[in-house]
Write a protein that holds these residues in place. Structure first.
Motif, PDB file in Angstrom:
ATOM      1  N   SER A   3       0.812  -1.220   0.000  1.00 19.28           N
ATOM      2  CA  SER A   3       0.000   0.000   0.000  1.00 19.28           C
ATOM      3  C   SER A   3       0.843   1.267   0.000  1.00 19.28           C
ATOM      4  O   SER A   3       0.315   2.357   0.208  1.00 19.28           O
ATOM      5  CB  SER A   3      -0.888   0.002   1.252  1.00 19.28           C
ATOM      6  N   LEU A   4       2.124   1.155  -0.235  1.00 19.39           N
ATOM      7  CA  LEU A   4       3.052   2.254   0.044  1.00 19.39           C
ATOM      8  C   LEU A   4       2.714   3.589  -0.620  1.00 19.39           C
ATOM      9  O   LEU A   4       2.740   4.629   0.045  1.00 19.39           O
ATOM     10  CB  LEU A   4       4.476   1.832  -0.331  1.00 19.39           C
ATOM     11  N   PRO A   5       2.387   3.650  -1.925  1.00 23.34           N
ATOM     12  CA  PRO A   5       2.223   4.969  -2.541  1.00 23.34           C
ATOM     13  C   PRO A   5       0.826   5.565  -2.432  1.00 23.34           C
ATOM     14  O   PRO A   5       0.547   6.593  -3.050  1.00 23.34           O
ATOM     15  CB  PRO A   5       2.584   4.708  -4.008  1.00 23.34           C
ATOM     16  N   TYR A   6      -0.048   4.952  -1.612  1.00 18.73           N
ATOM     17  CA  TYR A   6      -1.426   5.430  -1.528  1.00 18.73           C
ATOM     18  C   TYR A   6      -1.701   6.140  -0.202  1.00 18.73           C
ATOM     19  O   TYR A   6      -0.957   5.998   0.765  1.00 18.73           O
ATOM     20  CB  TYR A   6      -2.390   4.257  -1.740  1.00 18.73           C
ATOM     21  N   ALA A   7      -2.800   6.895  -0.176  1.00 19.14           N
ATOM     22  CA  ALA A   7      -3.093   7.776   0.956  1.00 19.14           C
ATOM     23  C   ALA A   7      -3.440   6.994   2.220  1.00 19.14           C
ATOM     24  O   ALA A   7      -4.065   5.921   2.156  1.00 19.14           O
ATOM     25  CB  ALA A   7      -4.253   8.705   0.597  1.00 19.14           C
ATOM     26  N   GLU A   8      -3.045   7.548   3.350  1.00 19.17           N
ATOM     27  CA  GLU A   8      -3.340   6.922   4.640  1.00 19.17           C
ATOM     28  C   GLU A   8      -4.836   6.821   4.883  1.00 19.17           C
ATOM     29  O   GLU A   8      -5.294   5.921   5.590  1.00 19.17           O
ATOM     30  CB  GLU A   8      -2.693   7.730   5.766  1.00 19.17           C
ATOM     31  N   GLU A   9      -5.604   7.728   4.315  1.00 20.43           N
ATOM     32  CA  GLU A   9      -7.051   7.774   4.525  1.00 20.43           C
ATOM     33  C   GLU A   9      -7.707   6.428   4.222  1.00 20.43           C
ATOM     34  O   GLU A   9      -8.697   6.054   4.865  1.00 20.43           O
ATOM     35  CB  GLU A   9      -7.656   8.860   3.632  1.00 20.43           C
ATOM     36  N   PHE A  10      -7.154   5.708   3.265  1.00 19.03           N
ATOM     37  CA  PHE A  10      -7.755   4.438   2.864  1.00 19.03           C
ATOM     38  C   PHE A  10      -6.822   3.256   3.151  1.00 19.03           C
ATOM     39  O   PHE A  10      -6.899   2.215   2.504  1.00 19.03           O
ATOM     40  CB  PHE A  10      -8.121   4.475   1.382  1.00 19.03           C
ATOM     41  N   GLY A  11      -5.934   3.439   4.114  1.00 17.05           N
ATOM     42  CA  GLY A  11      -5.061   2.350   4.515  1.00 17.05           C
ATOM     43  C   GLY A  11      -3.733   2.308   3.798  1.00 17.05           C
ATOM     44  O   GLY A  11      -2.993   1.325   3.915  1.00 17.05           O
ATOM     45  N   GLY A  12      -3.393   3.360   3.073  1.00 12.39           N
ATOM     46  CA  GLY A  12      -2.136   3.395   2.344  1.00 12.39           C
ATOM     47  C   GLY A  12      -0.966   3.793   3.225  1.00 12.39           C
ATOM     48  O   GLY A  12      -1.125   4.234   4.362  1.00 12.39           O
ATOM     49  N   GLY A  13       0.230   3.660   2.673  1.00  7.75           N
ATOM     50  CA  GLY A  13       1.444   3.983   3.408  1.00  7.75           C
ATOM     51  C   GLY A  13       1.875   5.420   3.266  1.00  7.75           C
ATOM     52  O   GLY A  13       2.782   5.872   3.973  1.00  7.75           O
ATOM     53  N   ASN A  14       1.254   6.162   2.320  1.00  6.37           N
ATOM     54  CA  ASN A  14       1.511   7.589   2.147  1.00  6.37           C
ATOM     55  C   ASN A  14       2.983   7.876   1.846  1.00  6.37           C
ATOM     56  O   ASN A  14       3.521   8.909   2.247  1.00  6.37           O
ATOM     57  CB  ASN A  14       1.058   8.378   3.370  1.00  6.37           C
ATOM     58  N   GLN A  15       3.644   6.969   1.135  1.00  7.98           N
ATOM     59  CA  GLN A  15       5.042   7.170   0.794  1.00  7.98           C
ATOM     60  C   GLN A  15       5.163   7.742  -0.622  1.00  7.98           C
ATOM     61  O   GLN A  15       4.394   7.404  -1.516  1.00  7.98           O
ATOM     62  CB  GLN A  15       5.803   5.839   0.857  1.00  7.98           C
ATOM     63  N   PRO A  16       6.130   8.617  -0.843  1.00  8.78           N
ATOM     64  CA  PRO A  16       6.344   9.115  -2.217  1.00  8.78           C
ATOM     65  C   PRO A  16       6.837   8.008  -3.120  1.00  8.78           C
ATOM     66  O   PRO A  16       7.373   6.990  -2.663  1.00  8.78           O
ATOM     67  CB  PRO A  16       7.414  10.198  -2.022  1.00  8.78           C
ATOM     68  N   TYR A  17       6.655   8.202  -4.421  1.00 13.33           N
ATOM     69  CA  TYR A  17       7.118   7.200  -5.378  1.00 13.33           C
ATOM     70  C   TYR A  17       8.622   7.011  -5.292  1.00 13.33           C
ATOM     71  O   TYR A  17       9.137   5.919  -5.555  1.00 13.33           O
ATOM     72  CB  TYR A  17       6.698   7.591  -6.798  1.00 13.33           C
ATOM     73  N   GLU A  18       9.340   8.058  -4.948  1.00 14.55           N
ATOM     74  CA  GLU A  18      10.790   7.961  -4.797  1.00 14.55           C
ATOM     75  C   GLU A  18      11.182   6.863  -3.810  1.00 14.55           C
ATOM     76  O   GLU A  18      12.176   6.155  -4.010  1.00 14.55           O
ATOM     77  CB  GLU A  18      11.338   9.307  -4.325  1.00 14.55           C
ATOM     78  N   VAL A  19      10.393   6.714  -2.763  1.00 14.01           N
ATOM     79  CA  VAL A  19      10.659   5.686  -1.754  1.00 14.01           C
ATOM     80  C   VAL A  19      10.084   4.338  -2.202  1.00 14.01           C
ATOM     81  O   VAL A  19      10.755   3.301  -2.115  1.00 14.01           O
ATOM     82  CB  VAL A  19      10.070   6.105  -0.393  1.00 14.01           C
ATOM     83  N   TYR A  20       8.851   4.350  -2.653  1.00 16.57           N
ATOM     84  CA  TYR A  20       8.187   3.116  -3.078  1.00 16.57           C
ATOM     85  C   TYR A  20       9.012   2.365  -4.113  1.00 16.57           C
ATOM     86  O   TYR A  20       9.178   1.133  -4.037  1.00 16.57           O
ATOM     87  CB  TYR A  20       6.804   3.460  -3.637  1.00 16.57           C
ATOM     88  N   LEU A  21       9.573   3.078  -5.090  1.00 16.76           N
ATOM     89  CA  LEU A  21      10.334   2.410  -6.144  1.00 16.76           C
ATOM     90  C   LEU A  21      11.611   1.778  -5.612  1.00 16.76           C
ATOM     91  O   LEU A  21      12.031   0.715  -6.092  1.00 16.76           O
ATOM     92  CB  LEU A  21      10.662   3.399  -7.259  1.00 16.76           C
ATOM     93  N   GLN A  22      12.233   2.383  -4.621  1.00 20.18           N
ATOM     94  CA  GLN A  22      13.428   1.773  -4.047  1.00 20.18           C
ATOM     95  C   GLN A  22      13.087   0.510  -3.254  1.00 20.18           C
ATOM     96  O   GLN A  22      13.889  -0.424  -3.184  1.00 20.18           O
ATOM     97  CB  GLN A  22      14.158   2.792  -3.184  1.00 20.18           C
ATOM     98  N   VAL A  23      11.893   0.474  -2.687  1.00 17.14           N
ATOM     99  CA  VAL A  23      11.413  -0.760  -2.062  1.00 17.14           C
ATOM    100  C   VAL A  23      11.239  -1.844  -3.125  1.00 17.14           C
ATOM    101  O   VAL A  23      11.654  -2.996  -2.937  1.00 17.14           O
ATOM    102  CB  VAL A  23      10.094  -0.512  -1.312  1.00 17.14           C
ATOM    103  N   LEU A  24      10.632  -1.477  -4.260  1.00 15.33           N
ATOM    104  CA  LEU A  24      10.483  -2.445  -5.349  1.00 15.33           C
ATOM    105  C   LEU A  24      11.836  -2.970  -5.804  1.00 15.33           C
ATOM    106  O   LEU A  24      11.990  -4.181  -6.052  1.00 15.33           O
ATOM    107  CB  LEU A  24       9.785  -1.791  -6.544  1.00 15.33           C
ATOM    108  N   GLU A  25      12.807  -2.079  -5.948  1.00 15.34           N
ATOM    109  CA  GLU A  25      14.138  -2.514  -6.377  1.00 15.34           C
ATOM    110  C   GLU A  25      14.703  -3.556  -5.421  1.00 15.34           C
ATOM    111  O   GLU A  25      15.256  -4.579  -5.840  1.00 15.34           O
ATOM    112  CB  GLU A  25      15.087  -1.323  -6.472  1.00 15.34           C
ATOM    113  N   GLU A  26      14.562  -3.297  -4.124  1.00 17.57           N
ATOM    114  CA  GLU A  26      15.100  -4.227  -3.126  1.00 17.57           C
ATOM    115  C   GLU A  26      14.393  -5.580  -3.193  1.00 17.57           C
ATOM    116  O   GLU A  26      15.034  -6.636  -3.111  1.00 17.57           O
ATOM    117  CB  GLU A  26      14.939  -3.619  -1.731  1.00 17.57           C
ATOM    118  N   LEU A  27      13.069  -5.579  -3.353  1.00 17.15           N
ATOM    119  CA  LEU A  27      12.318  -6.824  -3.437  1.00 17.15           C
ATOM    120  C   LEU A  27      12.665  -7.592  -4.711  1.00 17.15           C
ATOM    121  O   LEU A  27      12.829  -8.819  -4.687  1.00 17.15           O
ATOM    122  CB  LEU A  27      10.820  -6.538  -3.391  1.00 17.15           C
ATOM    123  N   ALA A  28      12.793  -6.881  -5.825  1.00 16.91           N
ATOM    124  CA  ALA A  28      13.104  -7.539  -7.095  1.00 16.91           C
ATOM    125  C   ALA A  28      14.504  -8.125  -7.086  1.00 16.91           C
ATOM    126  O   ALA A  28      14.760  -9.156  -7.725  1.00 16.91           O
ATOM    127  CB  ALA A  28      12.953  -6.552  -8.248  1.00 16.91           C
TER     128      ALA A  28
END
Length: 402
Positions: free
Chosen positions: A61-86
């Motif tokens: 849920s990282l790049p989505y708003a907290e209002e609906f259960g998201g992590g409220n993280q910018p794409y700059e952070v979310y993409l680095q998480v994807l890189e690490e997982l991949a």
């Protein structure tokens, strides 16, 4: 290991919260993903339990708003998480990217009531999503899709206050669907009007909808743990409350999602390339020939230097595009550039890693051959790299004349 590796990812993270998040991701990857990745991929096992764990950890849920259960993280952070997982296992990193893509339409274009009803479970309730745009005869030319949704009752416009409601019946076949047959929900693009891009509408379809069936997964050269399958829609009925956006707005929604999805693919590609580079570095430091480590040979050192440079350049390119997105600025051209460069880089770097390992690189005992097989698909998904060149050229020189 050596001094050739990239600087710590933490230097690129903007906040302490983001650095803590990346620490969590690294620990999870090392403990839960990487140790069994080769075995699970060779066996073709889909890691559904891992996706449930990622959901519980807030990583779906990282790049989505907290209002609906998201992590409220910018794409700059979310993409680095994807890189690490991949880097740990592409099936997982790409799976998170596909899930995020599947949530994009509802998060960006759904009504407040739709988002409140569906997003919390989609983002943090253990559900897994898939995205249905391509068809057997409609791949790069997505605007020519033929899967059709037919309205039963109700009106046509919710934004103007005109009558709406009723339901829709969806008929047709979707192809190349990542998570096809195992997803809990599908974002489906279907034709509701005439031909071309303006007659397409988006729907949110439950994975267990009556009339929805999956064909056996495709037999692929890589990513064998990630099911890719055709989906058959035979009179699948969904209420109008699951229509996303206005009738005819679906293609614009799809293009918007693909701009962001291409950045996800770029980040995954750099993850695979980094993993291949790390494998090569470890091998050449230990392998001895002619009485010394092969890392001493200039020809191999130059190969490593080129590989590391390409990885860093790709990482910088996808992060630049992500920052434009986070600032609310246009980023379509930069997303296409990132997808093109990063996936081509992954193919080059993984091929070079196999070469550096010599005969061992061609065996299943080392992961280099798996990285090379997996890198190939990244040049194809979310728009082939030939399509990316067309997108970039249109931004530079305008549309083609006919």
């Amino acid at each position: 290991m050596t001094d050739y590796g990239p600087p710590p990812v933490d230097r690129r993270l903007p906040t302490e919260e983001a650095r803590d998040l990346m620490t969590l991701v690294r620990e999870l990857a090392e403990r839960e993903i990487r140790p069994t990745a080769a075995e699970e991929e060779e066996a073709g096992r889909f890691p559904r339990d891992l996706f449930r764990l990622l959901s519980e950890s807030g990583l779906l849920s990282l790049p989505y708003a907290e209002e609906f259960g998201g992590g409220n993280q910018p794409y700059e952070v979310y993409l680095q998480v994807l890189e690490e997982l991949a880097a740990a296992r592409l099936t997982v990193g790409l799976g998170v990217s596909v899930h995020t893509l599947a949530c994009h339409a509802l998060a960006g274009y759904g009504t407040k009531e739709q988002r409140a009803e569906h997003l919390p479970a989609m983002l943090g309730g253990g559900l897994l999503g898939a995205y249905c745009l391509s068809e057997p005869a409609s791949g790069s030319d997505a605007a020519s899709l033929t899967t059709r949704a037919t309205r039963h009752g109700g009106g046509t416009s919710r934004s103007t206050g005109a009558e709406s409601g009723g339901s829709w019946t969806i008929d047709g076949t979707k192809a190349w669907t990542t998570h096809g047959g195992v997803a809990d929900f599908y974002t489906v693009l279907a034709r509701t009007g005439g031909g071309g891009a303006h007659g397409i509408t988006a729907f949110l379809v439950p994975g267990d909808a009556a009339g929805l069936t999956a064909a056996p997964p495709e037999r692929k050269m890589g990513m064998k743990g990630s099911p890719t399958a055709q989906l058959h829609f035979d009179g699948v009925r969904v209420p109008d409350s699951r229509r996303i956006g206005e009738e005819g707005q679906g293609f614009a929604i799809a293009l918007s999602a693909l701009d962001s999805g291409r950045l996800g693919i770029a980040a995954c590609a750099i993850g695979v390339a980094q993993a291949a580079l790390d494998e090569a570095l470890g091998y050449v430091a230990e392998r001895r020939q002619f009485g010394r480590p092969i890392a001493d040979f200039q020809g191999l050192r130059f190969m490593l230097a080129d590989m590391a440079t390409q990885v860093e350049a790709g990482r910088a390119l996808y992060l630049t595009a992500a920052r434009l997105r986070d600032e609310g600025r246009p980023f379509s051209k930069e997303a296409a550039m990132a997808k093109l460069f990063c996936t081509d880089t992954a193919m080059r770097v993984t091929t070079d890693a196999v070469q550096l390992l010599g005969g061992y690189g061609y065996t299943l005992d080392f992961p280099a051959e798996r990285y090379m097989r997996e890198a190939k698909v990244l040049q194809i998904v979310e728009g082939t790299n030939q399509i990316q060149r067309m997108v970039i050229a249109r931004h530079l020189a305008g549309p083609e004349t006919h």
